[in-house]
Design a protein around this motif. Structure first.
Motif, PDB file in Angstrom:
ATOM      1  N   LYS A  21      -8.071  -1.334   5.659  1.00  0.00           N
ATOM      2  CA  LYS A  21      -9.332  -2.060   5.573  1.00  0.00           C
ATOM      3  C   LYS A  21      -9.024  -3.552   5.359  1.00  0.00           C
ATOM      4  O   LYS A  21      -8.000  -3.910   4.791  1.00  0.00           O
ATOM      5  N   LYS A  22      -9.878  -4.398   5.825  1.00  0.00           N
ATOM      6  CA  LYS A  22      -9.808  -5.854   5.692  1.00  0.00           C
ATOM      7  C   LYS A  22      -8.659  -6.471   6.484  1.00  0.00           C
ATOM      8  O   LYS A  22      -8.886  -7.294   7.362  1.00  0.00           O
ATOM      9  N   THR A  23      -7.406  -6.115   6.159  1.00  0.00           N
ATOM     10  CA  THR A  23      -6.272  -6.774   6.800  1.00  0.00           C
ATOM     11  C   THR A  23      -6.001  -6.255   8.204  1.00  0.00           C
ATOM     12  O   THR A  23      -5.373  -6.945   9.009  1.00  0.00           O
ATOM     13  N   GLY A  24      -6.445  -5.029   8.505  1.00  0.00           N
ATOM     14  CA  GLY A  24      -6.343  -4.517   9.865  1.00  0.00           C
ATOM     15  C   GLY A  24      -4.946  -4.164  10.338  1.00  0.00           C
ATOM     16  O   GLY A  24      -4.705  -4.040  11.539  1.00  0.00           O
ATOM     17  N   PHE A  25      -4.003  -3.967   9.414  1.00  0.00           N
ATOM     18  CA  PHE A  25      -2.692  -3.452   9.821  1.00  0.00           C
ATOM     19  C   PHE A  25      -2.871  -2.012  10.312  1.00  0.00           C
ATOM     20  O   PHE A  25      -3.671  -1.252   9.756  1.00  0.00           O
ATOM     21  N   ASP A  36      -4.569  10.485   3.395  1.00  0.00           N
ATOM     22  CA  ASP A  36      -5.688  10.384   2.450  1.00  0.00           C
ATOM     23  C   ASP A  36      -5.130  10.139   1.056  1.00  0.00           C
ATOM     24  O   ASP A  36      -5.225  10.982   0.169  1.00  0.00           O
ATOM     25  N   ILE A  37      -4.511   8.987   0.916  1.00  0.00           N
ATOM     26  CA  ILE A  37      -3.781   8.679  -0.321  1.00  0.00           C
ATOM     27  C   ILE A  37      -4.412   7.447  -0.990  1.00  0.00           C
ATOM     28  O   ILE A  37      -5.257   6.767  -0.417  1.00  0.00           O
ATOM     29  N   VAL A  38      -3.982   7.182  -2.217  1.00  0.00           N
ATOM     30  CA  VAL A  38      -4.556   6.079  -2.980  1.00  0.00           C
ATOM     31  C   VAL A  38      -3.446   5.428  -3.800  1.00  0.00           C
ATOM     32  O   VAL A  38      -2.477   6.088  -4.179  1.00  0.00           O
ATOM     33  N   ASN A  39      -3.559   4.126  -4.044  1.00  0.00           N
ATOM     34  CA  ASN A  39      -2.666   3.463  -4.988  1.00  0.00           C
ATOM     35  C   ASN A  39      -3.116   3.787  -6.404  1.00  0.00           C
ATOM     36  O   ASN A  39      -4.309   3.802  -6.699  1.00  0.00           O
ATOM     37  N   ASP A  54     -10.726   2.779  -7.906  1.00  0.00           N
ATOM     38  CA  ASP A  54     -10.210   3.947  -7.167  1.00  0.00           C
ATOM     39  C   ASP A  54     -10.470   3.846  -5.664  1.00  0.00           C
ATOM     40  O   ASP A  54     -10.644   4.850  -4.974  1.00  0.00           O
ATOM     41  N   GLU A  55     -10.485   2.638  -5.157  1.00  0.00           N
ATOM     42  CA  GLU A  55     -10.744   2.436  -3.731  1.00  0.00           C
ATOM     43  C   GLU A  55      -9.574   2.940  -2.900  1.00  0.00           C
ATOM     44  O   GLU A  55      -8.405   2.794  -3.272  1.00  0.00           O
ATOM     45  N   LYS A  56      -9.884   3.533  -1.753  1.00  0.00           N
ATOM     46  CA  LYS A  56      -8.861   3.912  -0.783  1.00  0.00           C
ATOM     47  C   LYS A  56      -8.814   2.851   0.316  1.00  0.00           C
ATOM     48  O   LYS A  56      -9.841   2.302   0.709  1.00  0.00           O
ATOM     49  N   LEU A  73       0.818  -1.211   0.000  1.00  0.00           N
ATOM     50  CA  LEU A  73       0.000   0.000   0.000  1.00  0.00           C
ATOM     51  C   LEU A  73       0.853   1.265   0.000  1.00  0.00           C
ATOM     52  O   LEU A  73       1.877   1.348   0.679  1.00  0.00           O
ATOM     53  N   ASN A  74       0.383   2.228  -0.754  1.00  0.00           N
ATOM     54  CA  ASN A  74       0.916   3.571  -0.623  1.00  0.00           C
ATOM     55  C   ASN A  74       0.496   4.068   0.756  1.00  0.00           C
ATOM     56  O   ASN A  74      -0.689   4.199   1.044  1.00  0.00           O
ATOM     57  N   ALA A  75       1.474   4.272   1.619  1.00  0.00           N
ATOM     58  CA  ALA A  75       1.198   4.641   3.008  1.00  0.00           C
ATOM     59  C   ALA A  75       1.216   6.164   3.166  1.00  0.00           C
ATOM     60  O   ALA A  75       1.436   6.909   2.205  1.00  0.00           O
TER      61      ALA A  75
END
Length: 769
Positions: free
Chosen positions: A206-210, A174-177, A183-185, A82-84
């Motif tokens: 989201k989902k993975t919870g890191f 507030d970034i996106v890959n 275009d999901e964040k 992910l783009n962090a």
């Protein structure tokens, strides 16, 4: 885009700013430290073409595979790094004009990656629309000492005006890959806080919870002295900032020091992340920028002491290998066996930042020779710990009884590649896992690894091969149907020679290891056999029968192994027949046209001849090389290095040199027009191999190192260091001969041009040409 960057033996230099090459420069000048990394984006706002990229190792998201159909066994998602949160950002306003190089006249510009000391430096002078001229110099790095931290020194100087400068250092979550489906964040905010001199932002995937807490702290300097300041905090959704206004006279400078930390829930409890991030950033900032920059230089000096390769007389070649080694060292340090090496490392998001077979086939040799033994061992343990999921992956495709198919692409062991011809058919990746075990044991002598971990993996892989292979009553031989070899410009072929060769080798090696483990520790073997329900009589018999009766396509008239059945049915064109305007094929031709053509993306048959060269005489290798190389377009980054090594083995020093330049400068010179989305990190280990195994001729034979050196005419000398079983050797190849120095406290025996040489502790030998 050849020769865009200046040639310098220790730096990558961009002199002058061309916005069309900005994304390429962002990739090439990327930074990392094994735990975090970032592309060479500007600190201040830039509205031109850019690919934002900040990454935290091991943090990923299972993005839904975007296809309109599904098949049994098809991956549910494509895992991606992910783009962090963007921690480098510093918005700058001159009076009421934002500083943005896309909207300014750029008067001078220089960006340089200092590989010797591990930092990125940028300086420019720009004129705004109103005529204000300003100079900026920034230095930043990701710390190799405090590997959760980075730092920036950002100095701005008004050149022809007095006035107010507004600085807003921030953290933007507030970034996106770029490649996110729909275009999901991928991040949600957990908490945040601001202070007069910084703050923190904690986000959850989201989902993975890191969860990752990013903290910053700022210091203002004027005339190298701390400057007291008042700031205005900014808090928005997934964003914090600190605005500081300073009046600066013409010719006077103001420096903003920005320290940052990225702490992940992989390494810290979620509840303590924010407090720990704040404590870490306070500790690092207390050292001061000059101190941590000096620590960075010292850490890199220690790495270069053992890892450097010196090429005398060819600056382009020298720059190339150092760039490759630099990127490898800042991508993976081997401290954490949960981490691996993504094809783009910390330089971009393409390929999802996941693990491919590149690690085992190309990267393991580099770390075996240049790092502590535990580093390469951790790469193997990464796969061992995912064996259960490899068995699950195989089960989804209909295999049973503990057969394992390792994923083509993975983060946690789950297959997540989203192209069917790769997911289901490019199964040779299983062989690369087995070969890495063999390569590790051959190099280190750590045969205990086989009983503890290796044999269990080898049996599971061989079980897969024994079920995947088909008996042909017509041929009265075993065949391998419906596969894709390393040459991905061929799909769904029968009897790909490389795949069949490595499958048979896997089963043969497994049988050898079974005997070896039984002889070393029968009780341990019995325990393993019971654990995995291994029926030695039946299963070993099946393995041995396949080894004895496998079909391999070949053409006796040409004296070559056929890449697959029917390869010679294709129109036999050569790469020299292709107009330059039609390359790279993957960008210029339809997929249908590529699949019907004779052209090869990367080493396929030659990959097998490279791995198993001891099984083939020199003339067999030469015939296959001379047939396949002219048909290879080298549109995979993994291709030139294998061709360089084989050319050197064949004594073809000129072709070896040309392929070395191509692999070492693949990204610097953007050979395949694809560097803008990230550098090719895993192939950089292949570049190292093209030097050490190619021109150095290094092999491991009978438990000792062997060298058959070859020096290109363009080089005055070549030298490198090799760690091997507790010894450290320096090899220098020159026109007058080859010198091997033993830097260790114990004697060591090597083979040099076929002759055994005992080298005493701290001693050396010279073999004249």
């Amino acid at each position: 885009m050849k020769d865009y960057f200046k040639v310098d033996e220790w730096k990558i230099i961009e002199e002058g700013f061309d916005p069309h090459y900005n994304k390429v420069a962002e990739s090439v000048l990327s930074l990392g430290n094994g735990r975090m990394g970032q592309r060479a984006n500007f600190e201040e706002a830039y509205s031109g073409e850019t690919l934002q990229g900040n990454y935290v190792a091991g943090v990923y998201y299972p993005d839904k595979t975007r296809v309109g159909w599904w098949k049994n066994g098809y991956p549910e998602y494509f895992a991606k790094v992910l783009n962090a949160a963007n921690w480098i950002g510093i918005d700058v306003t001159l009076g009421d004009e934002p500083l943005d190089l896309a909207k300014c006249e750029v008067l001078t510009f220089r960006r340089e990656l200092n590989m010797q000391e591990g930092y990125l430096k940028r300086s420019f002078k720009a004129k705004t629309e109103s005529g204000k001229e300003v100079g900026v110099e920034s230095v930043r790095f990701c710390s190799m000492v405090d590997d959760e931290c980075g730092a920036i020194s950002y100095t701005i100087t008004p050149l022809n005006f007095n006035g107010e400068i507004t600085l807003t250092p921030y953290i933007d979550g507030d970034i996106v890959n770029k490649d996110s489906n729909y275009d999901e964040k991928f991040w949600d905010e957990v908490s945040k806080a601001t202070t007069n001199d910084g703050g923190y932002l904690q986000l959850r995937t989201k989902k993975t919870g890191f969860e990752v807490a990013t903290a910053t702290k700022i210091v203002l300097l004027q005339d190298n002295a701390p400057l007291e300041f008042e700031s205005t905090p900014i808090e928005k959704e997934k964003y914090i900032g600190t605005t500081v206004k300073v009046n600066v006279g013409a010719g006077k400078s103001i420096t903003l020091l920005k320290y940052a930390a990225n702490l992940s829930s992989q390494n810290h409890s979620k509840e303590e992340l924010a407090n720990k991030a704040t404590a870490v950033i306070n500790r690092v900032a207390a050292k001061g920028f000059g101190t941590i920059l000096a620590e960075q230089a010292a850490a890199w000096a220690e790495k270069w002491k053992n890892n450097d390769i010196i090429i005398e007389g060819d600056a382009k070649a020298q720059q190339g290998i150092r760039f490759n080694i630099f990127q490898l060292n800042q991508t993976y340090t081997g401290e954490d066996d949960r981490l691996n090496i993504g094809p783009k490392g910390f330089t971009g998001e393409k390929y999802g930042g996941s693990t491919y077979w590149d690690t085992e086939a190309y990267c393991v040799p580099f770390y075996l020779a240049t790092a502590e033994q535990k580093v390469a061992r951790n790469l193997l343990l990464y796969r061992y710990k995912q064996l259960g999921k490899a068995i699950e992956n195989a089960k989804l495709l209909g295999f049973k009884d503990g057969a394992a198919l390792y994923p083509m692409v993975t983060m946690d062991g789950t297959e997540c590649h989203n192209e069917w011809e790769i997911t289901f058919e490019e199964i040779h990746r299983n062989g690369a896992i087995a070969f890495a075990i063999y390569n590790y044991v051959r190099y280190t002598g750590d045969e205990a690894y086989l009983g503890d971990y290796g044999l269990e993996v080898l049996i599971a892989i061989s079980r897969f091969w024994s079920q995947r292979i088909t008996w042909s009553a017509d041929r009265e031989q075993y065949v391998m149907l419906g596969v894709t070899g390393p040459n991905e410009y061929e799909n769904n072929v029968n009897n790909n020679w490389y795949t069949s060769t490595i499958a048979v080798w896997c089963m043969k090696y497994t049988l050898e290891v079974i005997d070896k483990v039984k002889q070393a520790d029968q009780a341990k073997y019995d325990e393993l056999a019971a654990k995995i329900t291994f029926d030695e009589g039946t299963e070993s018999g099946r393995f041995a029968d396949i080894v004895a009766k496998m079909y391999f396509p070949q053409d006796e008239k040409l004296g070559i192994y056929l890449q697959q059945d029917g390869y010679l049915d294709k129109e036999q064109l050569l790469v020299t027949d292709l107009p330059a305007t039609e390359r790279p094929l993957v960008q210029k031709w339809s997929w249908d046209r590529i699949l019907r053509s004779v052209f090869i993306k990367q080493a396929d048959v030659l990959q097998g001849l490279y791995f198993f060269e001891e099984d083939y005489d020199l003339e067999t290798i030469r015939r296959n090389y001379d047939f396949y190389e002219p048909r290879t377009v080298h549109e995979s980054s993994l291709s030139p290095c294998v061709h360089a090594i084989l050319a050197a083995k064949l004594g073809d020093v000129e072709r070896a040199y040309q392929f070395y330049l191509r692999t070492s400068r693949l990204d610097i010179d953007d050979y395949n027009n694809d560097t803008e989305d990230g550098c090719h990190i895993t192939s950089m280990a292949g570049t190292w191999m093209s030097i050490v195994e190619g021109f150095g001729g290094m092999r491991v034979k009978d438990g000792m190192l062997s060298f058959n050196p070859l020096l290109p005419d363009e080089w005055k000398a070549l030298s490198f260091q090799i760690g091997f079983r507790g010894s450290l050797l320096n090899i220098r190849i020159a026109k007058e001969g080859t010198t091997v120095r033993n830097l260790s406290d114990n004697s060591v025996t090597v083979m040099l041009n076929g002759a055994s040489q005992l080298i005493e502790a701290k001693g050396e030998v010279l073999m004249r040409t």
